[in-house]
Motif scaffolding. Sequence first.
Motif, short mmCIF file in Angstrom:
data_model
loop_
_atom_site.label_atom_id
_atom_site.label_comp_id
_atom_site.label_asym_id
_atom_site.label_seq_id
_atom_site.Cartn_x
_atom_site.Cartn_y
_atom_site.Cartn_z
N ARG A 197 -104.58 -60.74 2.04
CA ARG A 197 -104.37 -61.30 0.70
C ARG A 197 -104.42 -60.24 -0.39
N GLU A 198 -105.24 -59.18 -0.17
CA GLU A 198 -105.44 -58.20 -1.22
C GLU A 198 -105.04 -56.78 -0.79
N GLY A 199 -105.62 -56.30 0.31
CA GLY A 199 -105.36 -54.91 0.72
C GLY A 199 -103.90 -54.63 1.05
N LEU A 200 -103.19 -55.63 1.58
CA LEU A 200 -101.78 -55.45 1.95
C LEU A 200 -100.85 -56.18 1.00
N ALA A 201 -101.33 -56.48 -0.21
CA ALA A 201 -100.54 -57.28 -1.15
C ALA A 201 -99.23 -56.63 -1.54
N ALA A 202 -99.12 -55.31 -1.42
CA ALA A 202 -97.88 -54.62 -1.80
C ALA A 202 -96.83 -54.69 -0.70
N ASN A 203 -97.18 -55.23 0.46
CA ASN A 203 -96.30 -55.20 1.63
C ASN A 203 -95.63 -56.53 1.90
N ARG A 204 -94.42 -56.45 2.41
CA ARG A 204 -93.84 -57.60 3.10
C ARG A 204 -94.39 -57.54 4.52
N ILE A 205 -95.10 -58.59 4.94
CA ILE A 205 -95.65 -58.61 6.29
C ILE A 205 -94.55 -59.03 7.25
N GLU A 206 -94.23 -58.15 8.18
CA GLU A 206 -93.17 -58.43 9.16
C GLU A 206 -93.67 -59.34 10.27
N TRP A 207 -94.85 -58.99 10.80
CA TRP A 207 -95.44 -59.79 11.87
C TRP A 207 -96.91 -59.45 12.00
N LEU A 208 -97.62 -60.33 12.67
CA LEU A 208 -99.00 -60.05 13.04
C LEU A 208 -99.26 -60.61 14.43
N ALA A 209 -100.14 -59.97 15.13
CA ALA A 209 -100.50 -60.39 16.49
C ALA A 209 -101.99 -60.19 16.66
N GLY A 210 -102.65 -61.18 17.26
CA GLY A 210 -104.09 -61.07 17.34
C GLY A 210 -104.70 -61.62 18.61
N ILE A 211 -105.74 -60.96 19.08
CA ILE A 211 -106.66 -61.51 20.06
C ILE A 211 -107.76 -62.14 19.22
N ILE A 212 -107.70 -63.45 19.02
CA ILE A 212 -108.51 -64.10 18.00
C ILE A 212 -109.41 -65.19 18.57
N ASN A 213 -109.65 -65.13 19.87
CA ASN A 213 -110.66 -66.00 20.47
C ASN A 213 -111.46 -65.19 21.48
N GLY A 214 -112.72 -64.96 21.18
CA GLY A 214 -113.55 -64.12 22.03
C GLY A 214 -113.81 -64.70 23.39
N THR A 215 -113.91 -66.03 23.49
CA THR A 215 -114.16 -66.66 24.79
C THR A 215 -113.03 -66.38 25.75
N GLY A 216 -111.79 -66.62 25.30
CA GLY A 216 -110.63 -66.37 26.16
C GLY A 216 -110.51 -64.91 26.53
N ASN A 217 -110.81 -64.01 25.58
CA ASN A 217 -110.71 -62.58 25.88
C ASN A 217 -111.76 -62.16 26.89
N PHE A 218 -112.97 -62.71 26.78
CA PHE A 218 -114.01 -62.42 27.77
C PHE A 218 -113.58 -62.88 29.16
N ILE A 219 -113.02 -64.07 29.25
CA ILE A 219 -112.61 -64.61 30.55
C ILE A 219 -111.53 -63.73 31.17
N LEU A 220 -110.51 -63.36 30.40
CA LEU A 220 -109.43 -62.55 30.96
C LEU A 220 -109.91 -61.15 31.31
N SER A 221 -110.82 -60.60 30.52
CA SER A 221 -111.36 -59.27 30.84
C SER A 221 -112.11 -59.30 32.16
N GLU A 222 -112.94 -60.32 32.37
CA GLU A 222 -113.69 -60.44 33.62
C GLU A 222 -112.77 -60.69 34.81
N MET A 223 -111.77 -61.54 34.63
CA MET A 223 -110.83 -61.82 35.72
C MET A 223 -110.09 -60.56 36.15
N ARG A 224 -109.71 -59.76 35.17
CA ARG A 224 -108.96 -58.55 35.48
C ARG A 224 -109.87 -57.47 36.10
N ASP A 225 -111.01 -57.20 35.46
CA ASP A 225 -111.84 -56.08 35.88
C ASP A 225 -112.60 -56.36 37.18
N ARG A 226 -112.96 -57.63 37.40
CA ARG A 226 -113.79 -57.96 38.56
C ARG A 226 -113.09 -58.87 39.57
#
Length: 438
Positions: A141-170
């Motif tokens: 809203r503020e720091g990137l206010a001068a930019n046209r945002i083209e896209w954003l991508a996020g890992i935005i749920n810690g539970t799901g990321n924990f599960i996939l990390s464990e499934m992959r590593d172990r």
Amino acid sequence: MNEVTIGICGLGTVGGGVLEVLSRNADLITERSHTPLRVVHVSTRYERKDLEAGGITVSRDYRDVIADPGVQILIEAYGGTDHAGDIVRAAIRAGKQVVTANKALIAEQGNELFALAAEHGVSLRFEAAVAGGIPVIKALREGLAANRIEWLAGIINGTGNFILSEMRDRKRQFADVLAEAQALGYAEADPTFDIEGIDAAHKLTIMAAIAFGMPLRFDAVYTEGISTLTPEDLAYADELGYCIKHLGMARQGEQGVELRVHPTLLPMDLLLANVNGVKNAILVEGDAVGPTLYYGAGAGGSATASAVVADSIDLARQLSANQGCTVPPLGVTPAAVRDLPILPMGEVKTAWYLRLTAKDEPGVMSQVSSILGAQGISIEALIQKAAKGGAKQVPVVVITNIASQSNLDRAVASIEALDVIVAPVTRIRVETLDGQDG
């Protein structure tokens, strides 16, 4: 300095964390807000003699906090959407400045609540609603206010990321890791919101609205969960140079806005692919600044409280300067909010990971290649394992070039109709996130 007074509705993980941060860092917060912040009234179901002894009024009914004329900033830490919505609406109508960490409330009712706040000349702040303590809302809203945002991508749920990390590593099964996540407190007893992508969709809704200056459109987010992923899929992705993440993706194109949450193969050399455990990270591409990455704790009492208190400090500065609602919630004036078209998922184009279970017979790949080619889809990478121990079925994994979902759907339907294919085809989107420094 005149103090700014705070009321808190709900003293669970978030409300209790806010109290603790305000107390521990009181002097620092006073210096940064230019005025002391003091909690004067809270609502909780439990007795809190310790708070009463410290001069804080404790009520069982949140309406008492809202009705208190001595409360200037109301922090909603109740959770859910029904009572929380009632709290926020009542506080706005009472002329309170409001702070919430409630992602579901903002994503689903935010358009109405922002209009109500504007009508009453107050602010509704929600930094903590997305990615916990990571200040991504302020960045967009503020720091990137001068930019046209083209896209954003996020890992935005810690539970799901924990599960996939464990499934992959172990090399563990989904159900086993989910049970551990629940035991560790990373997942709720009913984990549906986390593992089916609803929590991430709420957060993506909020970020996309600010990034593109559009209304909140939770109803338009395509959502796909992680419960059908297997350790084999993560291992094959690894062999091909990818890591599977549960990704929220928003992109503004000429034909419309993409809003989607789903498992995604990311090249291993991307920074986002190396975010593991319960951490969150959001990558934002601006036309002027290029890619910027925001990483940190996406949940938890202290991290969320950090963002709630930061919003309260901003409001305290605003109040001490006798300013009104200074920052529009979506970063643009209400008149500038654009009702952008949402791109249908059938028209969204990505590369694809396909895992087939086929009979161990010659000519399988020629048939599959022919079907894909008829839809304009070529094969970029291939893994075909030999049958083991006399097995009559073999796994075949391919990475395709970029294709629309509608073309891929037609190809998969034809592939599954082949006599040599003995199980439904597993398909996962592949993103390279062009523009990120690897």
